[in-house]
Design a protein around this motif. Structure first.
Motif, PDB file in Angstrom:
ATOM      1  N   ALA A 159       0.830  -1.207   0.000  1.00 28.43           N
ATOM      2  CA  ALA A 159       0.000   0.000   0.000  1.00 28.43           C
ATOM      3  C   ALA A 159       0.864   1.256   0.000  1.00 28.43           C
ATOM      4  CB  ALA A 159      -0.921  -0.008   1.217  1.00 28.43           C
ATOM      5  N   GLY A 205       0.823   3.065  -3.298  1.00 26.36           N
ATOM      6  CA  GLY A 205       0.128   4.309  -3.015  1.00 26.36           C
ATOM      7  C   GLY A 205       0.963   5.510  -3.429  1.00 26.36           C
ATOM      8  N   TYR A 257      -6.397  -2.760  -4.376  1.00 26.37           N
ATOM      9  CA  TYR A 257      -7.701  -2.284  -3.928  1.00 26.37           C
ATOM     10  C   TYR A 257      -7.787  -0.759  -3.963  1.00 26.37           C
ATOM     11  CZ  TYR A 257     -11.751  -1.211  -1.117  1.00 26.37           C
ATOM     12  OH  TYR A 257     -12.943  -0.697  -0.691  1.00 26.37           O
ATOM     13  N   GLY A 258      -6.757  -0.099  -3.434  1.00 26.83           N
ATOM     14  CA  GLY A 258      -6.778   1.357  -3.430  1.00 26.83           C
ATOM     15  C   GLY A 258      -6.852   1.923  -4.831  1.00 26.83           C
ATOM     16  N   TYR A 287      -4.878   8.008  -2.800  1.00 21.31           N
ATOM     17  CA  TYR A 287      -4.463   6.626  -3.036  1.00 21.31           C
ATOM     18  C   TYR A 287      -3.701   6.106  -1.815  1.00 21.31           C
ATOM     19  CZ  TYR A 287      -3.135   2.801  -6.304  1.00 21.31           C
ATOM     20  OH  TYR A 287      -2.982   1.605  -6.959  1.00 21.31           O
ATOM     21  N   SER A 335      -5.258   3.553   1.147  1.00 23.29           N
ATOM     22  CA  SER A 335      -4.651   2.232   1.012  1.00 23.29           C
ATOM     23  C   SER A 335      -3.920   1.803   2.282  1.00 23.29           C
ATOM     24  CB  SER A 335      -3.673   2.215  -0.172  1.00 23.29           C
ATOM     25  OG  SER A 335      -4.342   2.385  -1.392  1.00 23.29           O
ATOM     26  N   TYR A 370      -6.307   0.796   5.163  1.00 26.29           N
ATOM     27  CA  TYR A 370      -7.100  -0.347   4.690  1.00 26.29           C
ATOM     28  C   TYR A 370      -6.275  -1.625   4.721  1.00 26.29           C
ATOM     29  CZ  TYR A 370      -9.959  -3.344   1.750  1.00 26.29           C
ATOM     30  OH  TYR A 370     -10.697  -4.404   1.283  1.00 26.29           O
ATOM     31  N   HIS A 371      -5.055  -1.563   4.238  1.00 23.03           N
ATOM     32  CA  HIS A 371      -4.261  -2.785   4.136  1.00 23.03           C
ATOM     33  C   HIS A 371      -3.566  -3.154   5.438  1.00 23.03           C
ATOM     34  CE1 HIS A 371      -5.058  -3.704   0.004  1.00 23.03           C
ATOM     35  NE2 HIS A 371      -4.888  -2.432  -0.311  1.00 23.03           N
TER      36      HIS A 371
END
Length: 551
Positions: free
Chosen positions: A79, A83, A141-142, A475, A479, A482-483
């Protein structure tokens, strides 16, 4: 920050055709990436035999879940890396890299020789490939969520981005479809020997399809507008940590949003599958069909919740889902246990197993238990039998319903078989279960209930996270928490829950991990998620220092 070129990029409004392509390409890529990641968990038992062989069956499975967790553990690093690239170089090209890395790493797992052939090098290579998968997933995902969110009109952002969440379940469903298909065309012995590798190798075909679709996409209009206006940041990771108000938002995103959604998701799909396969002893093919049907039905729930959140806001579904999970989690699993293996549940109630004796402790990570009593507990654990530990003194012995069993704890060769026979004489059923159609329908219904709980806490999340953070660092900012949450709180769930079950002898005890994480997350979500109708990040409240696009 200027009225933010990014706030809408009003110069170009994506057409309906462009929106459909954006959603389709992003969703297909997400399905593919999660298929690659989940095929490992779907084939956990066979992967354990191939790469992590051990005399202790429980240890073998825990090692597989440890390998599963390692991939998740590297998601935060992915991420940060992707990111940074996504906020500096663009959304489109970054998730082209992530999908390629995931495909190559997944196919690699299907090519690694087993531990019988190359020894410890086999699990080492598999772990390395899992690390690459985790890095790729950390950026996927991001990228997909931001890309769709920045194309979507604000009033439909929840609905459009919910396809990304639904695609995560789609990856799980696809992994089961492929496994069922391979089992249908490959004889059982051949599938166990080499056929399980085919689903991994098929990822190369999925990679080609995903790349073809994503190469047709253009860059996000939000990113292009920021780049043209010179509103890029030098270091998105640093800015994510220091931007005014972001520490609170990151904390809320980690514990109040991701912690809740990820533990519910993995409990619904992976714990549900492991519970039916393991302690409930359901036939594997039957479990796969049940998970396939319930997963396919559940995919629609995410779209409904995403659309609903466009009207009522992002907070309400998450709060409702978290509260409902705390109330319903244990009853749902109790219901599944009663339907999947009613004889085992009835026997456990009517004739509880008590193990007594000195040194009566079970170490789930030991290849062989140190004491005779510990070895009895290991046998009960591998049989999926609930037990309690009684008097910690004296010679080890086992009683069922108050009556002692005639077994020899010192007989390593025949102890488990004699223990199983003695328990069967007391009414315990260890045969592979194929419940009647009515019971299977009930299990599917309960799994769908878990899917609905997951959808309530996950369906609107991509839109919510995109709206929580400023576009220049969006981003990275969405991310990273979340990760971290999905990687550690969710990714380690099968390992932690499996360990709790193994050490307590209670097939339901692992659910307490989910319950505790969701309970804490509910408090954080109530406090920190913005209430009211959906709205874009209010960039005018703070001013983010920016650097020229090409410093």
């Amino acid at each position: 920050m200027s009225a933010t070129a990014a706030a809408a990029a009003p110069g170009h409004e994506p057409s309906a055709k462009e929106i459909r392509l954006v959603i389709a390409a992003s969703s297909v890529g997400t399905v593919f990436e999660w298929y690659d990641f989940f095929i490992y968990g779907t084939l956990a038992a066979l992967i354990g035999k191939a790469f992590f062989p051990a005399d202790n069956e429980t240890l073998q499975l825990l090692l597989v879940w440890a390998g599963f967790a390692v991939g998740f553990g590297f998601r935060p690093l992915g991420a940060i890396l992707f990111g940074y690239l996504g906020d500096r170089l663009g959304r489109k090209y970054t998730f082209l890299v992530t999908v390629t890395l995931m495909g190559v790493a997944t196919a690699g797992v299907g090519l690694v020789p087993g531990a019988v052939s190359i020894g410890l090098a086999a699990p080492a290579i598999v772990i390395l490939l899992r690390i690459l998968q985790g890095l790729a997933l950390g950026g996927e995902y991001g990228g997909a969520a931001v890309y769709v969110a920045e194309h979507a009109p604000p009033e439909k952002r929840g609905f459009y981005t919910s396809f990304i969440q639904s695609s995560v379940v789609g990856g799980f469903v696809l992994s089961i479809i492929v496994v069922i298909g391979c089992r249908a065309f490959i004889p059982a012995d051949a599938f166990e020997a080499w056929g399980w590798r085919v689903p991994f190798l098929l990822s190369l075909i999925l990679l080609a399809v995903s790349l073809w679709m994503r190469l047709k996409l253009s860059e996000s209009p939000v990113f292009k507008a920021m780049k043209q206006a010179g509103e890029m940041v030098k270091n998105p990771f640093v800015e994510s940590m220091t931007y005014p108000g972001n520490p609170k938002r990151l904390f809320v995103a980690l514990f109040g949003i991701t912690g809740v959604l990820t533990t519910i998701w993995y409990t619904a799909f992976f714990s549900g599958m492991s519970f039916l396969r393991g302690p409930m002893r359901m036939d594997e093919a039957t479990v796969e069909i049940v998970m396939l049907v319930s997963g396919a039905i559940s995919m629609g729930f995410y779209l409904l919740v995403g659309k609903w959140s466009d009207r009522v806001g992002r907070k309400r579904p998450i709060i409702i889902g978290a509260i409902a999970t705390l109330v319903l989690l244990f009853p749902i699993f109790w219901g599944m246990g009663s339907l999947a293996n009613p004889g085992l549940a009835a026997s456990a109630r009517a004739a509880p197993v008590i193990v007594s004796g000195s040194g009566c402790e079970y170490d789930a990570f030991a290849s062989k238990q140190a004491t005779e009593c510990g070895r009895v507990l290991a046998d009960l654990t591998s049989l999926g039998v609930s037990y309690s530990v009684g008097d910690p003194e004296g010679a080890p012995h086992v009683s069922v319903g108050g009556e002692p069993l005639a077994i020899d704890p010192a007989d390593d060769a025949g102890r488990k078989a004699s223990l199983q026979s003695a328990l069967e004489a007391k009414g315990y059923d260890f045969a592979k279960q194929k419940p009647p159609l009515a019971s299977l329908a009930g299990i599917v219904g309960l799994l769908c209930a878990l899917g609905l709980l997951s959808a309530l806490t996950y369906g609107s999340v991509a839109a919510l996270l995109a709206e929580m953070f400023p576009p220049q660092i969006r981003y990275s900012s969405m991310s990273i928490p979340y990760h971290i949450g999905a990687g550690y709180l969710g990714g380690f769930l099968p390992l932690i829950a499996g360990y709790i079950v193994a050490t307590t002898g209670n097939p339901y005890s692992g659910l307490w991990y989910t319950w505790a994480v969701v309970a804490f997350g509910l408090l954080v979500a109530w406090w920190g998620i913005p209430p009211g109708p959906p709205r874009d990040f209010e960039a005018s409240e703070h001013d983010l220092p920016v650097s020229p696009a090409n410093p």
